[in-house]
Design a protein around this motif. Sequence first.
Motif, PDB file in Angstrom:
ATOM      1  N   THR A   1       0.821  -1.214   0.000  1.00 38.40           N
ATOM      2  CA  THR A   1       0.000   0.000   0.000  1.00 38.40           C
ATOM      3  C   THR A   1       0.857   1.267   0.000  1.00 38.40           C
ATOM      4  O   THR A   1       0.305   2.366  -0.058  1.00 38.40           O
ATOM      5  N   TRP A   2       2.170   1.116   0.071  1.00 37.99           N
ATOM      6  CA  TRP A   2       3.042   2.291   0.120  1.00 37.99           C
ATOM      7  C   TRP A   2       3.175   2.906  -1.270  1.00 37.99           C
ATOM      8  O   TRP A   2       3.179   2.192  -2.289  1.00 37.99           O
ATOM      9  N   PHE A   3       3.322   4.230  -1.303  1.00 40.64           N
ATOM     10  CA  PHE A   3       3.619   4.891  -2.569  1.00 40.64           C
ATOM     11  C   PHE A   3       4.995   4.460  -3.065  1.00 40.64           C
ATOM     12  O   PHE A   3       5.910   4.211  -2.275  1.00 40.64           O
ATOM     13  N   HIS A   4       5.143   4.396  -4.388  1.00 37.28           N
ATOM     14  CA  HIS A   4       6.411   4.087  -5.067  1.00 37.28           C
ATOM     15  C   HIS A   4       6.794   2.612  -4.974  1.00 37.28           C
ATOM     16  O   HIS A   4       7.913   2.236  -5.326  1.00 37.28           O
ATOM     17  N   ILE A   5       5.874   1.775  -4.488  1.00 40.00           N
ATOM     18  CA  ILE A   5       6.095   0.326  -4.408  1.00 40.00           C
ATOM     19  C   ILE A   5       5.020  -0.386  -5.232  1.00 40.00           C
ATOM     20  O   ILE A   5       3.835  -0.062  -5.140  1.00 40.00           O
ATOM     21  N   THR A   6       5.431  -1.347  -6.038  1.00 33.37           N
ATOM     22  CA  THR A   6       4.488  -2.175  -6.796  1.00 33.37           C
ATOM     23  C   THR A   6       4.664  -3.631  -6.371  1.00 33.37           C
ATOM     24  O   THR A   6       5.800  -4.105  -6.222  1.00 33.37           O
TER      25      THR A   6
ATOM     26  N   ASP B   1       3.159  -7.864  -6.874  1.00 36.53           N
ATOM     27  CA  ASP B   1       2.457  -8.770  -7.769  1.00 36.53           C
ATOM     28  C   ASP B   1       1.161  -9.234  -7.112  1.00 36.53           C
ATOM     29  O   ASP B   1       0.795  -8.770  -6.021  1.00 36.53           O
ATOM     30  N   ASN B   2       0.454 -10.166  -7.743  1.00 33.23           N
ATOM     31  CA  ASN B   2      -0.839 -10.597  -7.204  1.00 33.23           C
ATOM     32  C   ASN B   2      -0.709 -11.484  -5.967  1.00 33.23           C
ATOM     33  O   ASN B   2      -1.716 -11.878  -5.388  1.00 33.23           O
ATOM     34  N   GLN B   3       0.527 -11.764  -5.580  1.00 34.24           N
ATOM     35  CA  GLN B   3       0.765 -12.486  -4.336  1.00 34.24           C
ATOM     36  C   GLN B   3       1.364 -11.573  -3.274  1.00 34.24           C
ATOM     37  O   GLN B   3       1.930 -12.041  -2.281  1.00 34.24           O
ATOM     38  N   ASN B   4       1.217 -10.273  -3.496  1.00 28.10           N
ATOM     39  CA  ASN B   4       1.677  -9.258  -2.554  1.00 28.10           C
ATOM     40  C   ASN B   4       3.173  -9.333  -2.263  1.00 28.10           C
ATOM     41  O   ASN B   4       3.623  -9.096  -1.145  1.00 28.10           O
ATOM     42  N   ARG B   5       3.945  -9.628  -3.304  1.00 27.43           N
ATOM     43  CA  ARG B   5       5.397  -9.614  -3.190  1.00 27.43           C
ATOM     44  C   ARG B   5       5.931  -8.398  -3.938  1.00 27.43           C
ATOM     45  O   ARG B   5       5.489  -8.099  -5.055  1.00 27.43           O
ATOM     46  N   VAL B   6       6.866  -7.708  -3.344  1.00 33.43           N
ATOM     47  CA  VAL B   6       7.404  -6.477  -3.935  1.00 33.43           C
ATOM     48  C   VAL B   6       8.171  -6.811  -5.207  1.00 33.43           C
ATOM     49  O   VAL B   6       9.112  -7.614  -5.189  1.00 33.43           O
ATOM     50  N   ILE B   7       7.745  -6.196  -6.316  1.00 30.09           N
ATOM     51  CA  ILE B   7       8.430  -6.434  -7.592  1.00 30.09           C
ATOM     52  C   ILE B   7       9.031  -5.154  -8.184  1.00 30.09           C
ATOM     53  O   ILE B   7       9.803  -5.227  -9.127  1.00 30.09           O
ATOM     54  N   ARG B   8       8.687  -4.007  -7.604  1.00 31.13           N
ATOM     55  CA  ARG B   8       9.187  -2.757  -8.203  1.00 31.13           C
ATOM     56  C   ARG B   8       9.329  -1.691  -7.123  1.00 31.13           C
ATOM     57  O   ARG B   8       8.415  -1.509  -6.303  1.00 31.13           O
ATOM     58  N   VAL B   9      10.462  -0.984  -7.160  1.00 28.39           N
ATOM     59  CA  VAL B   9      10.698   0.185  -6.317  1.00 28.39           C
ATOM     60  C   VAL B   9      10.991   1.349  -7.249  1.00 28.39           C
ATOM     61  O   VAL B   9      11.966   1.321  -7.990  1.00 28.39           O
ATOM     62  N   ASP B  10      10.119   2.365  -7.227  1.00 30.10           N
ATOM     63  CA  ASP B  10      10.232   3.519  -8.116  1.00 30.10           C
ATOM     64  C   ASP B  10      10.512   4.777  -7.309  1.00 30.10           C
ATOM     65  O   ASP B  10       9.589   5.399  -6.762  1.00 30.10           O
TER      66      ASP B  10
ATOM     67  N   ASN C   1      12.011 -11.149  -5.154  1.00 28.88           N
ATOM     68  CA  ASN C   1      11.095 -11.060  -6.291  1.00 28.88           C
ATOM     69  C   ASN C   1      11.192  -9.737  -7.043  1.00 28.88           C
ATOM     70  O   ASN C   1      10.416  -9.495  -7.975  1.00 28.88           O
ATOM     71  N   LEU C   2      12.129  -8.894  -6.650  1.00 25.87           N
ATOM     72  CA  LEU C   2      12.244  -7.567  -7.250  1.00 25.87           C
ATOM     73  C   LEU C   2      12.648  -7.664  -8.719  1.00 25.87           C
ATOM     74  O   LEU C   2      13.571  -8.395  -9.083  1.00 25.87           O
ATOM     75  N   ARG C   3      11.941  -6.917  -9.564  1.00 21.53           N
ATOM     76  CA  ARG C   3      12.230  -6.902 -11.002  1.00 21.53           C
ATOM     77  C   ARG C   3      12.747  -5.554 -11.476  1.00 21.53           C
ATOM     78  O   ARG C   3      13.446  -5.493 -12.487  1.00 21.53           O
ATOM     79  N   HIS C   4      12.385  -4.489 -10.779  1.00 22.31           N
ATOM     80  CA  HIS C   4      12.801  -3.147 -11.196  1.00 22.31           C
ATOM     81  C   HIS C   4      13.252  -2.365  -9.964  1.00 22.31           C
ATOM     82  O   HIS C   4      12.474  -2.211  -9.009  1.00 22.31           O
ATOM     83  N   LEU C   5      14.486  -1.879 -10.002  1.00 20.83           N
ATOM     84  CA  LEU C   5      15.009  -1.012  -8.948  1.00 20.83           C
ATOM     85  C   LEU C   5      15.367   0.317  -9.600  1.00 20.83           C
ATOM     86  O   LEU C   5      16.379   0.434 -10.293  1.00 20.83           O
TER      87      LEU C   5
END
Length: 222
Positions: free
Chosen positions: A55-60, A62-71, A90-94
């Motif tokens: 629910t944090w801003f700048h965090i995405t 996946d559908n299993q609630n694992r962090v995949i992106r930090v913007d 599980n991070l895909r984009h830093l």
Amino acid sequence: MASAVGALAAVILALGLWIAAGNVEGDILHSLRRSLVDPENVLQSWDPTLVDPCTWFHITCDNQNRVIRVDLGNAKLSGVLIPELGKLENLRHLELYKNNIAGHIPQELGNLKKLVSLDLYMNNLTGPIPRSLGKLKSLAFLRLNKNRLSGQIPRELSSISSLKIVDLSDNDLCGTIPTSGSFAQFSPKSFDNNPRLNGPELQGFVPYDEAASAVTSDEHSC
């Protein structure tokens, strides 16, 4: 009745694992927040008391609630990166470009096996490019330009077949540019403005590996 109890137990166990995973990732990201100076309060929503950071801003997630992106690009952040980032499995984009982040690139980022893009350009990073980044076999975009990185370009990076874009320009790198593997496709502009960089590795000169083996205790010094 027994089957219903078993199903309920499985749901409870899965929920517990989901909450635990969220807490671990939230703890890591909150540690990152503490290591950064945030004059614009862009990290204000990073509340460690929440169940998970999705629910944090700048965090995405996946559908299993694992962090995949930090913007966090262009967020006026300073401070340093933390080695615990390497545990966001599980991070895909830093995305941390266009800030004023200093210090070294943690070698633990090499543990992010699903990482597709690593964008740290236009910061104030120093020290070597970690050889461990060569383990990022899903990496497509590596942009480290406009920092103050030094040492050699790790040859391990050339073994990443998925690389599409590499930009190491405007640093203080030295030695030679690998020309094997994925590096055969990158133009000289990817390495511009590194005054101590001697150009591409050439046949008939000291082989890259031999030169690298002669490096002192700082394996990336030239």
